[in-house]
Write a protein that holds these residues in place. Structure first.
Motif, PDB file in Angstrom:
ATOM      1  N   GLN A  13       0.835  -1.208   0.000  1.00 43.22           N
ATOM      2  CA  GLN A  13       0.000   0.000   0.000  1.00 43.22           C
ATOM      3  C   GLN A  13       0.866   1.254   0.000  1.00 43.22           C
ATOM      4  O   GLN A  13       0.562   2.228  -0.694  1.00 43.22           O
ATOM      5  CB  GLN A  13      -0.927   0.003   1.212  1.00 43.22           C
ATOM      6  CG  GLN A  13      -2.046  -0.986   1.105  1.00 43.22           C
ATOM      7  CD  GLN A  13      -2.903  -1.040   2.360  1.00 43.22           C
ATOM      8  OE1 GLN A  13      -2.413  -0.954   3.483  1.00 43.22           O
ATOM      9  NE2 GLN A  13      -4.210  -1.201   2.168  1.00 43.22           N
ATOM     10  N   GLY A  14       1.938   1.232   0.750  1.00 44.99           N
ATOM     11  CA  GLY A  14       2.852   2.379   0.788  1.00 44.99           C
ATOM     12  C   GLY A  14       3.476   2.668  -0.563  1.00 44.99           C
ATOM     13  O   GLY A  14       3.654   3.827  -0.947  1.00 44.99           O
ATOM     14  N   ILE A  15       3.791   1.619  -1.305  1.00 46.42           N
ATOM     15  CA  ILE A  15       4.371   1.814  -2.645  1.00 46.42           C
ATOM     16  C   ILE A  15       3.336   2.421  -3.581  1.00 46.42           C
ATOM     17  O   ILE A  15       3.640   3.371  -4.313  1.00 46.42           O
ATOM     18  CB  ILE A  15       4.932   0.493  -3.205  1.00 46.42           C
ATOM     19  CG1 ILE A  15       6.144   0.058  -2.382  1.00 46.42           C
ATOM     20  CG2 ILE A  15       5.301   0.654  -4.684  1.00 46.42           C
ATOM     21  CD1 ILE A  15       6.646  -1.334  -2.703  1.00 46.42           C
ATOM     22  N   TYR A  16       2.106   1.907  -3.563  1.00 40.29           N
ATOM     23  CA  TYR A  16       1.069   2.488  -4.424  1.00 40.29           C
ATOM     24  C   TYR A  16       0.871   3.971  -4.103  1.00 40.29           C
ATOM     25  O   TYR A  16       0.746   4.796  -5.010  1.00 40.29           O
ATOM     26  CB  TYR A  16      -0.259   1.739  -4.271  1.00 40.29           C
ATOM     27  CG  TYR A  16      -0.286   0.386  -4.924  1.00 40.29           C
ATOM     28  CD1 TYR A  16       0.089   0.210  -6.260  1.00 40.29           C
ATOM     29  CD2 TYR A  16      -0.709  -0.729  -4.221  1.00 40.29           C
ATOM     30  CE1 TYR A  16       0.050  -1.028  -6.859  1.00 40.29           C
ATOM     31  CE2 TYR A  16      -0.755  -1.985  -4.820  1.00 40.29           C
ATOM     32  CZ  TYR A  16      -0.369  -2.130  -6.133  1.00 40.29           C
ATOM     33  OH  TYR A  16      -0.411  -3.363  -6.736  1.00 40.29           O
ATOM     34  N   GLU A  17       0.844   4.308  -2.834  1.00 41.79           N
ATOM     35  CA  GLU A  17       0.667   5.708  -2.439  1.00 41.79           C
ATOM     36  C   GLU A  17       1.856   6.560  -2.873  1.00 41.79           C
ATOM     37  O   GLU A  17       1.689   7.693  -3.324  1.00 41.79           O
ATOM     38  CB  GLU A  17       0.429   5.782  -0.931  1.00 41.79           C
ATOM     39  CG  GLU A  17      -0.918   5.187  -0.540  1.00 41.79           C
ATOM     40  CD  GLU A  17      -1.056   4.844   0.935  1.00 41.79           C
ATOM     41  OE1 GLU A  17      -0.139   5.168   1.732  1.00 41.79           O
ATOM     42  OE2 GLU A  17      -2.080   4.243   1.299  1.00 41.79           O
ATOM     43  N   ALA A  18       3.061   6.000  -2.781  1.00 47.20           N
ATOM     44  CA  ALA A  18       4.265   6.723  -3.212  1.00 47.20           C
ATOM     45  C   ALA A  18       4.250   6.945  -4.723  1.00 47.20           C
ATOM     46  O   ALA A  18       4.671   8.003  -5.207  1.00 47.20           O
ATOM     47  CB  ALA A  18       5.517   5.951  -2.797  1.00 47.20           C
ATOM     48  N   VAL A  19       3.764   5.951  -5.485  1.00 52.63           N
ATOM     49  CA  VAL A  19       3.661   6.099  -6.945  1.00 52.63           C
ATOM     50  C   VAL A  19       2.735   7.264  -7.270  1.00 52.63           C
ATOM     51  O   VAL A  19       3.062   8.114  -8.106  1.00 52.63           O
ATOM     52  CB  VAL A  19       3.163   4.794  -7.612  1.00 52.63           C
ATOM     53  CG1 VAL A  19       2.785   5.036  -9.065  1.00 52.63           C
ATOM     54  CG2 VAL A  19       4.222   3.707  -7.508  1.00 52.63           C
ATOM     55  N   ARG A  21       2.082   9.863  -5.501  1.00 52.72           N
ATOM     56  CA  ARG A  21       2.722  11.129  -5.115  1.00 52.72           C
ATOM     57  C   ARG A  21       3.968  11.426  -5.939  1.00 52.72           C
ATOM     58  O   ARG A  21       4.496  12.532  -5.886  1.00 52.72           O
ATOM     59  CB  ARG A  21       3.148  11.091  -3.645  1.00 52.72           C
ATOM     60  CG  ARG A  21       2.045  11.124  -2.643  1.00 52.72           C
ATOM     61  CD  ARG A  21       2.590  11.337  -1.234  1.00 52.72           C
ATOM     62  NE  ARG A  21       3.721  10.480  -0.882  1.00 52.72           N
ATOM     63  CZ  ARG A  21       3.631   9.257  -0.365  1.00 52.72           C
ATOM     64  NH1 ARG A  21       2.445   8.718  -0.159  1.00 52.72           N
ATOM     65  NH2 ARG A  21       4.723   8.572  -0.063  1.00 52.72           N
ATOM     66  N   GLY A  22       4.477  10.422  -6.647  1.00 51.63           N
ATOM     67  CA  GLY A  22       5.729  10.582  -7.383  1.00 51.63           C
ATOM     68  C   GLY A  22       6.938  10.549  -6.464  1.00 51.63           C
ATOM     69  O   GLY A  22       7.986  11.104  -6.782  1.00 51.63           O
ATOM     70  N   GLY A  64       6.402   8.983 -14.814  1.00 52.07           N
ATOM     71  CA  GLY A  64       5.885  10.236 -14.267  1.00 52.07           C
ATOM     72  C   GLY A  64       5.424  11.223 -15.317  1.00 52.07           C
ATOM     73  O   GLY A  64       4.413  11.903 -15.138  1.00 52.07           O
ATOM     74  N   GLY A  65       6.123  11.316 -16.435  1.00 52.70           N
ATOM     75  CA  GLY A  65       5.764  12.264 -17.476  1.00 52.70           C
ATOM     76  C   GLY A  65       4.697  11.766 -18.426  1.00 52.70           C
ATOM     77  O   GLY A  65       4.183  12.522 -19.249  1.00 52.70           O
ATOM     78  N   GLU A  66       4.348  10.497 -18.316  1.00 53.20           N
ATOM     79  CA  GLU A  66       3.402   9.916 -19.270  1.00 53.20           C
ATOM     80  C   GLU A  66       1.954  10.267 -18.953  1.00 53.20           C
ATOM     81  O   GLU A  66       1.113  10.291 -19.832  1.00 53.20           O
ATOM     82  CB  GLU A  66       3.547   8.393 -19.293  1.00 53.20           C
ATOM     83  CG  GLU A  66       2.653   7.771 -20.329  1.00 53.20           C
ATOM     84  CD  GLU A  66       2.817   6.265 -20.443  1.00 53.20           C
ATOM     85  OE1 GLU A  66       2.024   5.665 -21.167  1.00 53.20           O
ATOM     86  OE2 GLU A  66       3.727   5.694 -19.814  1.00 53.20           O
ATOM     87  N   PHE A  70      -3.093  10.600 -12.641  1.00 50.65           N
ATOM     88  CA  PHE A  70      -2.892   9.172 -12.417  1.00 50.65           C
ATOM     89  C   PHE A  70      -3.275   8.825 -10.985  1.00 50.65           C
ATOM     90  O   PHE A  70      -2.913   9.536 -10.051  1.00 50.65           O
ATOM     91  CB  PHE A  70      -1.438   8.776 -12.677  1.00 50.65           C
ATOM     92  CG  PHE A  70      -1.212   7.289 -12.598  1.00 50.65           C
ATOM     93  CD1 PHE A  70      -1.635   6.461 -13.612  1.00 50.65           C
ATOM     94  CD2 PHE A  70      -0.592   6.744 -11.492  1.00 50.65           C
ATOM     95  CE1 PHE A  70      -1.438   5.086 -13.541  1.00 50.65           C
ATOM     96  CE2 PHE A  70      -0.389   5.370 -11.405  1.00 50.65           C
ATOM     97  CZ  PHE A  70      -0.812   4.552 -12.431  1.00 50.65           C
ATOM     98  N   GLU A  71      -4.014   7.737 -10.841  1.00 42.79           N
ATOM     99  CA  GLU A  71      -4.448   7.272  -9.524  1.00 42.79           C
ATOM    100  C   GLU A  71      -4.511   5.751  -9.540  1.00 42.79           C
ATOM    101  O   GLU A  71      -4.833   5.152 -10.572  1.00 42.79           O
ATOM    102  CB  GLU A  71      -5.840   7.842  -9.224  1.00 42.79           C
ATOM    103  CG  GLU A  71      -6.440   7.384  -7.930  1.00 42.79           C
ATOM    104  CD  GLU A  71      -7.855   7.929  -7.754  1.00 42.79           C
ATOM    105  OE1 GLU A  71      -8.523   7.447  -6.830  1.00 42.79           O
ATOM    106  OE2 GLU A  71      -8.293   8.797  -8.530  1.00 42.79           O
TER     107      GLU A  71
END
Length: 137
Positions: A13-19, A21-22, A64-66, A70-71
């Motif tokens: 879950q922490g990784i998904y949230e970090a993704v 947020r970038g 990130g630039g694509e 994104f969620e």
């Protein structure tokens, strides 16, 4: 949890949230130095990457630039020992095509001692591909 130790689901879950947020540093911190990361062949980021540097170079620095938006909706987690199967929905707007998409995905994570040792991403919808190629119009 009284010990303060993070579960495998907490790590994922922490990784998904970090993704979302970038936060690349948090993502890197969760990966084992020998992590194996598999993205679907034929996709933009398709391939198997070894170690955090390859994962960052071939996936997250480009990702990130694509996307304009994104969620990741975290729908369900199934745990078996060190394995976490995450059923998620990727939602967003692809920056170049302007296509909005919502696509179910399945990710299989192996987490040992609070670090990801293996990840395999399964794409479950053509909407994801169409958003990237303008074929969804």
């Amino acid at each position: 949890m009284s010990t303060g130790q993070r579960t495998s689901v907490d790590v994922v879950q922490g990784i998904y949230e970090a993704v979302e947020r970038g936060d690349l540093d948090e993502i890197i911190a969760a990966l084992d130095e020998d992590v194996e990361w598999v993205e679907p062949e034929g996709g933009t980021y398709g391939g198997t990457y070894h170690g955090p540097d390859e994962v960052m170079e071939n996936l997250f620095t480009e990702l990130g630039g694509e996307w304009k938006e994104f969620e990741i909706e975290q729908d369900r987690f199934i745990v078996d020992g060190h394995t976490v199967i995450a059923l998620v929905t990727h939602c967003g707007i692809q920056a170049e095509s302007g296509q909005r998409f919502e696509a179910p995905m399945a990710d299989v994570w192996e987490v040992v001692n609070g670090r990801v040792i293996r990840f395999h991403h399964y794409v479950g919808s053509i909407n994801y591909v169409n958003a990237r190629t303008n074929d969804g119009e």
